[in-house]
Motif scaffolding. Structure first.
Motif, short mmCIF file in Angstrom:
data_model
loop_
_atom_site.label_atom_id
_atom_site.label_comp_id
_atom_site.label_asym_id
_atom_site.label_seq_id
_atom_site.Cartn_x
_atom_site.Cartn_y
_atom_site.Cartn_z
N ARG A 28 0.83 -1.19 0.00
CA ARG A 28 0.00 0.00 0.00
C ARG A 28 0.86 1.24 0.00
O ARG A 28 2.04 1.20 0.31
N ARG A 29 0.23 2.36 -0.33
CA ARG A 29 0.91 3.65 -0.22
C ARG A 29 -0.07 4.63 0.40
O ARG A 29 -1.27 4.58 0.18
N GLU A 30 0.47 5.54 1.18
CA GLU A 30 -0.35 6.54 1.85
C GLU A 30 -0.22 7.85 1.07
O GLU A 30 0.88 8.31 0.79
N VAL A 31 -1.36 8.44 0.74
CA VAL A 31 -1.40 9.66 -0.05
C VAL A 31 -2.07 10.74 0.78
O VAL A 31 -3.06 10.49 1.46
N THR A 32 -1.53 11.96 0.72
CA THR A 32 -2.07 13.07 1.48
C THR A 32 -2.80 14.02 0.54
O THR A 32 -2.25 14.43 -0.49
N GLU A 42 -5.34 11.92 4.99
CA GLU A 42 -4.44 10.83 4.60
C GLU A 42 -5.26 9.60 4.25
O GLU A 42 -6.08 9.15 5.03
N VAL A 43 -5.03 9.10 3.03
CA VAL A 43 -5.78 7.96 2.53
C VAL A 43 -4.80 6.90 2.06
O VAL A 43 -3.78 7.22 1.45
N ARG A 44 -5.10 5.64 2.36
CA ARG A 44 -4.23 4.54 1.91
C ARG A 44 -4.86 3.88 0.69
O ARG A 44 -6.04 3.57 0.68
#
Length: 113
Positions: A28-32, A42-44
């Motif tokens: 996964r990656r966390e995006v702001t 913040e959404v994964r």
């Protein structure tokens, strides 16, 4: 004879005490995201998933974008419209008068006037 509960001792929504050793979570990656009021969201996402341009801010409901310096503008909130307002958008006053005259003629005919 059992009491009817096949999973006695556990509750709905409970998870195992430790992660399964035979599997690992998907990458996964966390995006702001940033909204116009300065809220940080913040959404994964899955690592291979395409990123949406905007995301709704859970605090204020406004759209949030990826660029902190240039967030998307506030969304315009449409006021509540009644059924009559929608009808007036579709029909002119002359159409309304004609429909009303037709309906009144039918009522008068039923009454025998």
């Amino acid at each position: 004879m059992s009491s009817g509960s096949a999973i006695r001792g556990s509750r709905v929504g409970s998870s195992p005490m430790r992660p399964d050793e035979r599997s690992e979570p998907a990458p996964r990656r966390e995006v702001t995201y940033w909204c116009a009021t300065g809220h940080r969201v913040e959404v994964r996402f899955a690592a291979e998933a395409p990123l949406p341009e905007t995301w709704d801010c859970p605090r204020c409901g406004q759209p949030a974008g990826l660029d902190r310096q240039n967030p998307p503008g506030r969304s315009r909130v449409e006021p509540y419209k009644s059924h009559l307002a929608y009808v007036k958008e579709r029909r002119s006053d002359a159409d309304g008068e004609a429909i009303l005259a037709e309906a009144l003629a039918k009522v008068r005919q039923r009454r025998g006037e």
